[in-house]
Design a protein around this motif. Sequence first.
Motif, mmCIF file in Angstrom:
data_model
loop_
_atom_site.group_PDB
_atom_site.id
_atom_site.type_symbol
_atom_site.label_atom_id
_atom_site.label_comp_id
_atom_site.label_asym_id
_atom_site.label_seq_id
_atom_site.Cartn_x
_atom_site.Cartn_y
_atom_site.Cartn_z
ATOM 1 N N LEU A 26 14.763 36.126 27.396
ATOM 2 C CA LEU A 26 14.362 36.779 26.358
ATOM 3 C C LEU A 26 15.521 38.069 26.247
ATOM 4 O O LEU A 26 16.149 38.370 25.312
ATOM 5 C CB LEU A 26 13.273 37.491 26.076
ATOM 6 C CG LEU A 26 12.761 38.447 25.220
ATOM 7 C CD1 LEU A 26 12.846 38.027 23.805
ATOM 8 C CD2 LEU A 26 11.379 39.067 25.154
ATOM 9 N N PHE A 27 15.605 38.481 27.533
ATOM 10 C CA PHE A 27 16.638 39.416 27.830
ATOM 11 C C PHE A 27 18.090 39.261 27.444
ATOM 12 O O PHE A 27 18.682 40.056 26.719
ATOM 13 C CB PHE A 27 16.487 40.198 29.239
ATOM 14 C CG PHE A 27 17.403 41.342 29.534
ATOM 15 C CD1 PHE A 27 16.792 42.551 29.672
ATOM 16 C CD2 PHE A 27 18.850 41.449 29.645
ATOM 17 C CE1 PHE A 27 17.749 43.753 29.862
ATOM 18 C CE2 PHE A 27 19.613 42.470 30.065
ATOM 19 C CZ PHE A 27 19.174 43.456 30.201
ATOM 20 N N LYS A 28 18.463 37.946 27.635
ATOM 21 C CA LYS A 28 19.516 37.194 27.225
ATOM 22 C C LYS A 28 19.750 37.412 25.983
ATOM 23 O O LYS A 28 20.868 37.819 25.275
ATOM 24 C CB LYS A 28 19.806 36.117 27.988
ATOM 25 C CG LYS A 28 21.183 35.492 28.138
ATOM 26 C CD LYS A 28 21.587 34.256 28.673
ATOM 27 C CE LYS A 28 23.037 33.963 28.462
ATOM 28 N NZ LYS A 28 23.179 33.222 27.244
ATOM 29 N N ASN A 29 18.991 36.836 25.324
ATOM 30 C CA ASN A 29 18.974 36.578 23.752
ATOM 31 C C ASN A 29 18.987 38.013 23.093
ATOM 32 O O ASN A 29 19.821 37.982 22.052
ATOM 33 C CB ASN A 29 17.837 35.787 23.553
ATOM 34 C CG ASN A 29 17.623 34.253 23.948
ATOM 35 O OD1 ASN A 29 18.726 33.809 24.343
ATOM 36 N ND2 ASN A 29 16.479 33.916 23.808
ATOM 37 N N PHE A 30 18.375 38.671 23.528
ATOM 38 C CA PHE A 30 18.323 40.154 22.916
ATOM 39 C C PHE A 30 19.832 40.788 23.158
ATOM 40 O O PHE A 30 20.278 41.518 22.193
ATOM 41 C CB PHE A 30 17.052 41.073 23.650
ATOM 42 C CG PHE A 30 17.086 42.454 23.107
ATOM 43 C CD1 PHE A 30 16.366 42.648 21.905
ATOM 44 C CD2 PHE A 30 17.822 43.472 23.574
ATOM 45 C CE1 PHE A 30 15.945 43.932 21.425
ATOM 46 C CE2 PHE A 30 17.650 44.451 23.099
ATOM 47 C CZ PHE A 30 16.831 45.117 22.042
ATOM 48 N N ALA A 31 20.228 40.709 24.357
ATOM 49 C CA ALA A 31 21.461 41.275 24.506
ATOM 50 C C ALA A 31 22.444 40.686 23.896
ATOM 51 O O ALA A 31 23.434 41.343 23.177
ATOM 52 C CB ALA A 31 21.944 41.176 26.156
ATOM 53 N N GLU A 32 22.610 39.476 23.696
ATOM 54 C CA GLU A 32 23.735 38.664 22.963
ATOM 55 C C GLU A 32 23.585 39.044 21.564
ATOM 56 O O GLU A 32 24.540 38.966 20.959
ATOM 57 C CB GLU A 32 23.529 37.127 23.243
ATOM 58 C CG GLU A 32 23.771 36.522 24.548
ATOM 59 C CD GLU A 32 23.838 35.244 24.616
ATOM 60 O OE1 GLU A 32 23.110 34.729 23.695
ATOM 61 O OE2 GLU A 32 24.558 34.534 25.487
#
Length: 207
Positions: free
Chosen positions: A64-70
């Motif tokens: 989720l963090f990665k998706n949010f950051a991207e």
Amino acid sequence: MSLVKLSIKGISYSQTQNGAYALILNEVDGERKLPIVIGAFEAQSIAIALEKEIKPPRPLTHDLFKNFAERFDIVVKQVIIHKLVDGVFYSSLICERDKIEEIIDARTSDAIALALRFNAPIFTYKNILDKAGIYLKSNTADTDSGAQEIDDVLSNPETFGHEEESNQSGDVYAKHTLQELNELLDQAVSQEDYEKAAKIRDEISKR
């Protein structure tokens, strides 16, 4: 202070701390290992990132963090384990957005879980590796109890439970056909039981 690049060797179940795991980092241009005690959830998240074949049906916290950051054009460029105090490692995420670099404090286990997802390199300072790094196999006869304890933790990397439990699970899965194992693997992933999925995957790999 000079930075030393690290790679991930594997994860071992800690026989000395119930419910804890040891994340083993390798010195890329050397022979020392850096063991870091992490929790079960973080161990699971790192293991899933290492296992490209296992795809969670829903995003884990680090996904989720990665998706949010991207979504907001934030990239994790590298992770630095920058401090060791009373046996606790402190890390930073070096992030970039619109060519502006930001440093974010993070737990080491979280930082490494994210580094895997962003394909970001992992570094530590030489003085930390000098202080906490160990050699996996020691040729010296004089091995103190502390070094022996760490060696016990490192002796079986990428094990997701007690050795006794692991052997029992292997015997159980050995009786199944390959088709049944693949069905069990899909079922374990859908139930988000990734430790079980890893054991089934290991049995499939033996075939």
